[in-house]
Design an enzyme around this catalytic site. Structure first.
Site, PDB file in Angstrom:
ATOM      1  N   GLU A   1       0.839  -1.208   0.000  1.00  0.00           N
ATOM      2  CA  GLU A   1       0.000   0.000   0.000  1.00  0.00           C
ATOM      3  C   GLU A   1       0.867   1.249   0.000  1.00  0.00           C
ATOM      4  O   GLU A   1       2.063   1.183   0.241  1.00  0.00           O
ATOM      5  CB  GLU A   1      -0.861   0.016   1.289  1.00  0.00           C
ATOM      6  CG  GLU A   1      -1.737  -1.197   1.441  1.00  0.00           C
ATOM      7  CD  GLU A   1      -2.423  -1.274   2.799  1.00  0.00           C
ATOM      8  OE1 GLU A   1      -2.127  -0.444   3.684  1.00  0.00           O
ATOM      9  OE2 GLU A   1      -3.256  -2.178   2.954  1.00  0.00           O
TER      10      GLU A   1
ATOM     11  N   LYS B   1       2.264   4.586   1.681  1.00  0.00           N
ATOM     12  CA  LYS B   1       2.468   5.039   3.059  1.00  0.00           C
ATOM     13  C   LYS B   1       2.086   6.511   3.113  1.00  0.00           C
ATOM     14  O   LYS B   1       2.818   7.382   2.642  1.00  0.00           O
ATOM     15  CB  LYS B   1       3.901   4.831   3.522  1.00  0.00           C
ATOM     16  CG  LYS B   1       4.077   5.212   4.988  1.00  0.00           C
ATOM     17  CD  LYS B   1       5.415   4.764   5.529  1.00  0.00           C
ATOM     18  CE  LYS B   1       5.501   4.954   7.037  1.00  0.00           C
ATOM     19  NZ  LYS B   1       5.082   6.262   7.516  1.00  0.00           N
TER      20      LYS B   1
ATOM     21  N   ASP C   1       1.496  10.187   4.199  1.00  0.00           N
ATOM     22  CA  ASP C   1       2.314  11.074   5.027  1.00  0.00           C
ATOM     23  C   ASP C   1       1.406  12.078   5.740  1.00  0.00           C
ATOM     24  O   ASP C   1       1.295  13.227   5.348  1.00  0.00           O
ATOM     25  CB  ASP C   1       3.343  11.787   4.140  1.00  0.00           C
ATOM     26  CG  ASP C   1       4.387  12.496   4.966  1.00  0.00           C
ATOM     27  OD1 ASP C   1       4.417  12.291   6.202  1.00  0.00           O
ATOM     28  OD2 ASP C   1       5.178  13.261   4.377  1.00  0.00           O
TER      29      ASP C   1
ATOM     30  N   TYR D   1      -7.928   8.573   5.166  1.00  0.00           N
ATOM     31  CA  TYR D   1      -7.802   7.325   4.417  1.00  0.00           C
ATOM     32  C   TYR D   1      -7.658   6.182   5.409  1.00  0.00           C
ATOM     33  O   TYR D   1      -6.722   6.177   6.211  1.00  0.00           O
ATOM     34  CB  TYR D   1      -6.580   7.367   3.497  1.00  0.00           C
ATOM     35  CG  TYR D   1      -6.754   8.335   2.356  1.00  0.00           C
ATOM     36  CD1 TYR D   1      -7.281   7.918   1.141  1.00  0.00           C
ATOM     37  CD2 TYR D   1      -6.413   9.681   2.504  1.00  0.00           C
ATOM     38  CE1 TYR D   1      -7.469   8.808   0.103  1.00  0.00           C
ATOM     39  CE2 TYR D   1      -6.600  10.585   1.470  1.00  0.00           C
ATOM     40  CZ  TYR D   1      -7.126  10.142   0.270  1.00  0.00           C
ATOM     41  OH  TYR D   1      -7.310  11.022  -0.752  1.00  0.00           O
TER      42      TYR D   1
ATOM     43  N   LYS E   1      10.678   3.216   3.032  1.00  0.00           N
ATOM     44  CA  LYS E   1      10.744   4.681   2.988  1.00  0.00           C
ATOM     45  C   LYS E   1      11.505   5.175   1.754  1.00  0.00           C
ATOM     46  O   LYS E   1      12.574   4.662   1.420  1.00  0.00           O
ATOM     47  CB  LYS E   1      11.443   5.208   4.253  1.00  0.00           C
ATOM     48  CG  LYS E   1      10.691   4.914   5.549  1.00  0.00           C
ATOM     49  CD  LYS E   1       9.463   5.799   5.719  1.00  0.00           C
ATOM     50  CE  LYS E   1       9.755   7.093   6.437  1.00  0.00           C
ATOM     51  NZ  LYS E   1       9.950   6.986   7.861  1.00  0.00           N
TER      52      LYS E   1
ATOM     53  N   CYS F   1      10.820  48.533  -8.530  1.00  0.00           N
ATOM     54  CA  CYS F   1      10.386  47.315  -9.226  1.00  0.00           C
ATOM     55  C   CYS F   1      11.494  46.810 -10.155  1.00  0.00           C
ATOM     56  O   CYS F   1      11.992  47.575 -10.989  1.00  0.00           O
ATOM     57  CB  CYS F   1       9.129  47.607 -10.039  1.00  0.00           C
ATOM     58  SG  CYS F   1       8.618  46.223 -11.072  1.00  0.00           S
TER      59      CYS F   1
ATOM     60  N   CYS G   1      10.154  47.318 -13.907  1.00  0.00           N
ATOM     61  CA  CYS G   1       9.852  48.593 -14.561  1.00  0.00           C
ATOM     62  C   CYS G   1      10.472  49.799 -13.852  1.00  0.00           C
ATOM     63  O   CYS G   1      10.344  50.930 -14.314  1.00  0.00           O
ATOM     64  CB  CYS G   1       8.342  48.783 -14.705  1.00  0.00           C
ATOM     65  SG  CYS G   1       7.505  49.056 -13.139  1.00  0.00           S
TER      66      CYS G   1
ATOM     67  N   CYS H   1       4.439  46.604  -6.665  1.00  0.00           N
ATOM     68  CA  CYS H   1       4.737  47.592  -7.701  1.00  0.00           C
ATOM     69  C   CYS H   1       3.417  48.256  -8.077  1.00  0.00           C
ATOM     70  O   CYS H   1       2.493  47.581  -8.511  1.00  0.00           O
ATOM     71  CB  CYS H   1       5.353  46.910  -8.922  1.00  0.00           C
ATOM     72  SG  CYS H   1       5.348  47.955 -10.383  1.00  0.00           S
TER      73      CYS H   1
ATOM     74  N   CYS I   1       3.575  48.053 -16.052  1.00  0.00           N
ATOM     75  CA  CYS I   1       4.730  47.235 -15.645  1.00  0.00           C
ATOM     76  C   CYS I   1       4.732  45.954 -16.486  1.00  0.00           C
ATOM     77  O   CYS I   1       3.773  45.183 -16.435  1.00  0.00           O
ATOM     78  CB  CYS I   1       4.656  46.889 -14.159  1.00  0.00           C
ATOM     79  SG  CYS I   1       5.899  45.674 -13.664  1.00  0.00           S
TER      80      CYS I   1
HETATM   81  S1  IVH Z   1      -0.579   0.158   9.031  1.00  0.00           S
HETATM   82  C1  IVH Z   1       0.997  -1.497  13.436  1.00  0.00           C
HETATM   83  N1  IVH Z   1      -0.775   1.288   6.693  1.00  0.00           N
HETATM   84  O1  IVH Z   1       2.728   4.863   9.261  1.00  0.00           O
HETATM   85  C2  IVH Z   1       0.958  -0.277  12.591  1.00  0.00           C
HETATM   86  N2  IVH Z   1       0.208   2.540   8.460  1.00  0.00           N
HETATM   87  O2  IVH Z   1       5.145   4.006  11.140  1.00  0.00           O
HETATM   88  C3  IVH Z   1       0.155  -0.537  11.365  1.00  0.00           C
HETATM   89  N3  IVH Z   1       0.866   4.800   7.818  1.00  0.00           N
HETATM   90  O3  IVH Z   1       1.616   5.307  12.494  1.00  0.00           O
HETATM   91  C4  IVH Z   1       0.079   0.646  10.550  1.00  0.00           C
HETATM   92  N4  IVH Z   1       0.207   4.676   5.727  1.00  0.00           N
HETATM   93  O4  IVH Z   1       0.201   6.400  10.705  1.00  0.00           O
HETATM   94  C5  IVH Z   1      -0.363   1.426   7.965  1.00  0.00           C
HETATM   95  N5  IVH Z   1      -1.031   2.146   4.548  1.00  0.00           N
HETATM   96  C6  IVH Z   1      -0.630   2.301   5.825  1.00  0.00           C
HETATM   97  C7  IVH Z   1      -0.060   3.496   6.296  1.00  0.00           C
HETATM   98  C8  IVH Z   1       0.360   3.575   7.621  1.00  0.00           C
HETATM   99  C9  IVH Z   1       0.761   5.450   6.647  1.00  0.00           C
HETATM  100  C10 IVH Z   1       1.462   5.397   9.036  1.00  0.00           C
HETATM  101  C11 IVH Z   1       0.681   5.150  10.275  1.00  0.00           C
HETATM  102  C12 IVH Z   1       1.662   4.623  11.298  1.00  0.00           C
HETATM  103  C13 IVH Z   1       2.977   4.821  10.638  1.00  0.00           C
HETATM  104  C14 IVH Z   1       3.850   3.645  10.968  1.00  0.00           C
END
Ligand code: IVH
Length: 671
Positions: free
Chosen positions: A112, A114, A116, A221, A313, A407, A410, A425, A431
């Site tokens: 999946e 990750k 942010d 999500y 990561k 500016c 101009c 300006c 300008c």
């Molecule tokens: S599953 C036991 N799935 O990443 C933890 N976490 O370092 C299971 N995160 O605190 C987490 N996308 O906030 C999971 N598709 C995803 C995620 C995800 C982002 C974050 C989550 C967690 C951190 C883990």
């Protein structure tokens, strides 16, 4: 109609329009018609205590401030994940898993994105959202339920019955466009922008007043479960769990997929890394989970993290480089902003040689000086930004940057207006930098959408004296012969350009209003202005009181718009646009919002008016008339002889009335 029925109908309509707007991006009604439905429900609920259901969309706009966030102990701890950097560490994760499971064959993983953002745990009891809590220390978090209700993707009531207690986990995120708009507004107000969407989302969730959270337009999500009662039957795989969460009404990302063995994992993370810049939200890697929940149980946990999952990561999005100088850029409203000129450097796979410093205050706060080694990052992997200098590496003679007096484009003396941090300006009419950015904004996609008039082309036409303001675009047709003679132009591209210009003359009024580049008027405000004033003339005569009356337009925007409209040069340009043949498609006025947001269907014979007349009345009063019945139909008006449409309405539970009932809805004296 009884208030509770009306409220139920309003709730369903609001939810439906929300989905159309956010998920399908196919709104059926205007923002103001939507607001009208919403206001009606708010008022109805306020007037009838007990009418507000726990899943009412009115809970989503936020509630009055709370004093302190309470504490919540998670039914199951919120752990973190082990990190894997690079392919080798991904492969050794797979090896560890296979060793622990004592298997040589490929393991099936669900891979999946990750997200942010920040993690959130939602507790549902008998299908209703009871508590939302932040991660906190993993065991205990802060209660942020009112704030969580404002998130898109958090159902207030699960779409299917789930008896007992269920914890759903996921990530709160701010999308890149929302983030960009928020930062733009902050900078305009003279406040510090957020470094990235994650901070902006976290700040949003910490608001004591959930109305402020709602204004941040955050998303949720879902990606997994926490604890749940034994009464809840949950799928036996991560993939199954994700579809189940979708069925329950959560927003789940669609990029996740099953991967058999390590090779497929490597392919997945490579693909995701390439996909990253085009995603509407920020990610910082991929999460790899053993798909089978039975195997997950078998693998179990370390002290801080599960053995069945890993966070892959991406390489850092920050880099170091040298600041060569600070340039000053003049925007379309004359605002002069500092731009860092950098020794080219790669950040997250993209080479950067310029980065924004936002404004003078930000520049002074960060105190970056030419010659400094600076940290640059791609904030929310969109706009490159200078984070700050590495002080230890500062050359002894590095001089503080001061703001220009005149500016750069101009030479006009710059001004700083009351209440604004920006330096500006004032030479609006001539300008060259302002004219250039005004024209490129005017022709851009969301505005008049004139293809073939890119930045370079605009510069060229300005130098030739063919353009001097936005209205001169519509005089280019007179220069056709000269244009064909230009380098790299030719018959075909000239024809295409002139056709595109011609076609733009009848863009909808809201796009025209946006194209004008009125300060503080984005696409949404432009839509509000267009549907309030309905025509160019109407808008030109708008006064402060009328402007500030529009919901979503505050006094600052109202006075800025009024000042812009009163400016003689602006008026001249708008008149010239009209004189040159621009005819924005005017918005048709509804006489009232009696049927705002509703779709009516007429069937069978009507006595008092023809079908056309009845439909015209619906439209006149802000509604829509349709020819067929669907679950989106608000009301069916059935006369004698009604057949299949009436049948369908009954089947779908759509309200039905007769001609008398319809007449009763209309304002007295309509007939
Ligand atoms: S599953 C036991 N799935 O990443 C933890 N976490 O370092 C299971 N995160 O605190 C987490 N996308 O906030 C999971 N598709 C995803 C995620 C995800 C982002 C974050 C989550 C967690 C951190 C883990």
């Amino acid at each position: 109609m009884r208030p509770e029925d009306r409220a139920a109908w309003l709730r369903a309509e609001i939810d439906r329009h929300n989905k159309l707007y956010h998920e399908q991006e196919k709104p059926e009604i205007s923002d103001s018609a939507f607001d009208a439905l919403f206001r009606e429900l708010v008022e109805l609920e306020a007037a009838n205590p007990g009418l507000q259901t726990p899943d009412s969309p009115t809970l989503r706009v936020g509630a009055a401030p709370v004093q302190d966030f309470g504490q919540h102990t998670h039914a199951m701890a919120m752990l973190s994940l082990d990190n894997a950097f690079g392919e080798a560490e991904l492969l050794s994760f797979d090896e560890r898993v296979r060793k622990a499971l004592e298997t040589d064959g490929p393991v099936t993983y669900r891979a999946e994105l990750k997200f942010d953002g920040l993690s959130l745990s939602l507790t549902y009891v008998d299908g209703l959202l009871k508590t939302a809590a932040t991660r906190g220390d993993g065991t205990t978090g802060e209660v942020v339920t009112a704030n969580a209700r404002t998130l898109r993707g958090v159902p207030l009531r699960l779409a299917k019955p789930v008896p007992g207690r269920l914890e759903v986990r996921g990530e709160v995120m701010m999308s890149k466009p929302v983030f960009a708009e928020l930062n733009r507004a902050l900078v305009e107000k003279g406040e510090s922008p957020f470094a990235n969407p994650r901070n902006a989302a976290a700040g949003g969730m910490r608001q004591k007043d959930s109305r402020l959270t709602a204004a941040r337009k955050l998303d949720f999500y879902a990606y997994g479960l926490g604890g749940f009662d034994s009464s809840v039957s949950v799928p036996e795989s991560q993939a199954g769990l994700m579809s189940w969460l979708g069925e329950l009404g959560f927003v789940v990302d669609s990029h996740g997929r099953l991967c058999r063995g390590a090779d497929e994992l490597v392919t997945f993370v490579d693909e995701v890394q390439r996909l990253r810049p085009s995603l509407p939200f920020g990610i910082d890697g991929a999460v790899i989970k053993v798909d089978d929940i039975g195997l997950q149980r078998q693998l179990g946990f370390n002290t801080r993290s599960p053995r069945w999952a890993v966070a892959y990561k991406f390489p850092s999005e920050q880099s170091f480089t040298v600041l060569q100088g600070v340039g000053w850029q003049v925007g379309r409203t004359g605002v002069v902003t500092p731009v860092a000129e950098l020794e080219p450097v790669e950040v997250g796979g993209v080479t950067i040689s310029r980065a924004t410093l936002h404004n003078l205050t930000e520049l002074q706060r960060k105190d970056v000086r030419p010659g400094d080694t600076v940290v640059v990052q791609r904030a929310g992997d969109v706009i490159p930004e200078v984070v700050g200098p590495v002080i230890e590496k500062r050359p002894p003679d590095a001089a503080i940057v001061s703001a220009p007096e005149v500016c750069p484009a101009c030479g006009t003396k710059l001004v700083q207006e009351e209440g604004f941090v920006a330096i500006r300006c004032p030479n609006k009419a001539s300008c060259p930098a302002q004219i250039h950015s005004k024209i490129t904004h005017f022709v851009s996609r969301g505005a008049m959408d004139i293809e073939g008039l890119g930045e370079k082309q605009v510069s060229r036409f300005l130098e030739l004296g063919w353009l001097n303001d936005v209205s001169s675009i519509y005089k280019l047709i007179e220069l056709r012969d000269q244009m064909v003679e230009l380098d790299r132009m030719g018959e075909q591209s000239v024809t295409n350009l002139l056709d595109a210009i011609e076609a733009s003359k009848v863009r909808p009024l809201d796009r025209f209003v946006f194209a004008l580049g009125i300060p503080l008027v984005g696409e949404r405000t432009a839509r509000d202005l267009a549907s309030r004033f309905l025509s160019v003339d109407g808008l030109l005569n708008a006064k402060f009181d009328q402007l500030v009356d529009i919901s979503d337009i505050g006094p600052k925007t109202a006075s800025t718009v009024e000042a812009w409209l009163e400016d003689e040069e602006n008026q001249r340009v708008v008149r010239q646009l009209i004189a040159n043949g621009v005819r924005p498609a005017e918005v048709e006025a509804a006489e009232g919002d009696l049927f705002a947001g509703q779709t009516l269907v007429f069937t069978g014979k009507l006595e008092k008016f023809s079908r056309d007349e009845a439909e015209a009345l619906v439209i006149r009063w802000g509604g829509k008339a349709a020819g067929s019945v669907s679950k989106n139909t608000s009301l069916v008006v059935a006369g004698p002889g009604a057949g299949s449409k009436l049948e369908k309405a009954t089947q779908l539970g759509v309200p039905v009335t007769d001609e008398e009932g319809f007449l009763a809805l209309l304002p007295p004296g309509t007939l």
